[in-house]
Each structure stands twice: as C-alpha cells, then as structure tokens.
Motif scaffolding. Structure first.
Motif, short mmCIF file in Angstrom:
data_model
loop_
_atom_site.label_atom_id
_atom_site.label_comp_id
_atom_site.label_asym_id
_atom_site.label_seq_id
_atom_site.Cartn_x
_atom_site.Cartn_y
_atom_site.Cartn_z
N ASP A 15 -4.64 2.69 8.83
CA ASP A 15 -3.38 3.13 8.34
C ASP A 15 -2.44 1.92 7.60
N HIS A 16 -2.67 0.82 7.93
CA HIS A 16 -1.75 -0.31 7.22
C HIS A 16 -2.32 -0.45 5.76
N ILE A 17 -3.53 -0.18 5.41
CA ILE A 17 -3.89 -0.30 4.01
C ILE A 17 -3.40 1.16 3.31
N LEU A 18 -3.55 2.32 3.81
CA LEU A 18 -2.89 3.40 3.25
C LEU A 18 -1.69 3.26 3.01
N LEU A 19 -0.78 2.54 3.98
CA LEU A 19 0.59 2.46 3.94
C LEU A 19 1.07 1.54 2.39
N LYS A 20 0.00 0.53 2.46
CA LYS A 20 0.22 -0.33 1.40
C LYS A 20 -0.12 0.52 -0.31
N ILE A 21 -0.92 1.29 -0.17
CA ILE A 21 -1.26 2.21 -1.45
C ILE A 21 0.04 3.16 -1.47
N LEU A 22 0.59 3.90 -0.41
CA LEU A 22 1.73 4.56 -0.30
C LEU A 22 2.89 3.96 -1.00
N ASP A 23 3.05 2.49 -0.81
CA ASP A 23 4.29 1.88 -1.03
C ASP A 23 4.36 1.64 -2.32
N GLN A 24 3.19 2.04 -2.94
CA GLN A 24 3.26 1.81 -4.59
C GLN A 24 3.60 3.06 -5.34
N CYS A 25 3.49 4.11 -4.49
CA CYS A 25 3.77 5.39 -5.03
C CYS A 25 5.32 6.02 -5.10
N ASP A 26 5.82 6.65 -6.07
CA ASP A 26 7.16 6.94 -5.89
C ASP A 26 7.32 7.91 -4.58
N VAL A 27 8.59 8.30 -4.09
CA VAL A 27 8.50 9.00 -2.89
C VAL A 27 7.87 10.56 -3.13
N ARG A 28 8.14 11.09 -4.32
CA ARG A 28 7.50 12.52 -4.52
C ARG A 28 5.94 12.55 -4.41
N ASP A 29 5.27 11.52 -4.74
CA ASP A 29 3.87 11.44 -4.91
C ASP A 29 3.46 11.30 -3.29
N ALA A 30 4.14 10.23 -2.67
CA ALA A 30 3.95 9.67 -1.55
C ALA A 30 4.02 10.77 -0.34
N VAL A 31 5.02 11.78 -0.55
CA VAL A 31 5.40 13.09 0.23
C VAL A 31 3.99 13.97 -0.01
#
Length: 99
Positions: A15-31
C-alpha cells in the motif's frame, strides 16, 4: 500463450508504494483508480497530500471555459470533495475553484 490468469503486478505492490504512485496523480485520476478493485477503493482517500484543482476536471482541449462549463466543472469538483472527504482521515488538503 495463456493470458487468462496473468498476474496484476501493480496490485501486488504494498500500500505505501501504491500511495506514493497516487500522490503523483491529480485527484481525478487518483479517484478513478478506486474502481480497479476492492483493495484500491480506499487508497485515494488516504493519499498524503490532496490537491483538488478545478482545472483537473476540465477537458484538456478547453483553454477558456464558458459559463456553462464553469458551472459543470465546479459541480464535479464539489462531488469529488463530498466523495473523498466523507471517507478521509485528517491529512492536509487544498482546493481551487472558478469564481
């Protein structure tokens, strides 16, 4: 070559690696990643820094939005805020809107 049961290597990451990836996305793509699986459903609500920017909700081809596009875009941002903040912990966030 059998492709029916190929591994999803991205989902195998912790999860901590996936969260690092999502931190690089804008909120629309993360959602949008929350539809991938049950495991991914809660990940966007736990990213460390949430920036909700109205410009992330406009089509990339729009440079000067019309009044109707502004109203629709602000409505989309409000829905994103409701969805994310209703399940979010106390991590910091910021938002921008058209006025």
């Amino acid at each position: 070559m059998q492709k029916d049961h190929q591994d999803d290597r991205l989902s195998e990451l912790p999860d901590h690696i996936l969260l690092k990836i999502l931190d690089q996305c804008d909120v629309r793509d993360a959602v949008r990643t929350s539809i991938l699986s049950r495991r991914w459903r809660q990940l966007p609500t736990t990213i460390s820094r949430l920036v909700i920017d109205v410009n992330h909700f406009l089509p990339k081809s729009v440079f000067e939005p019309s009044r109707d596009e502004i109203v629709c875009t602000n409505a989309a941002v409000v829905e994103a805020i409701k969805s994310i903040l209703s399940r979010r912990n106390s991590n910091p966030y910021s938002m921008t809107f058209y006025i």
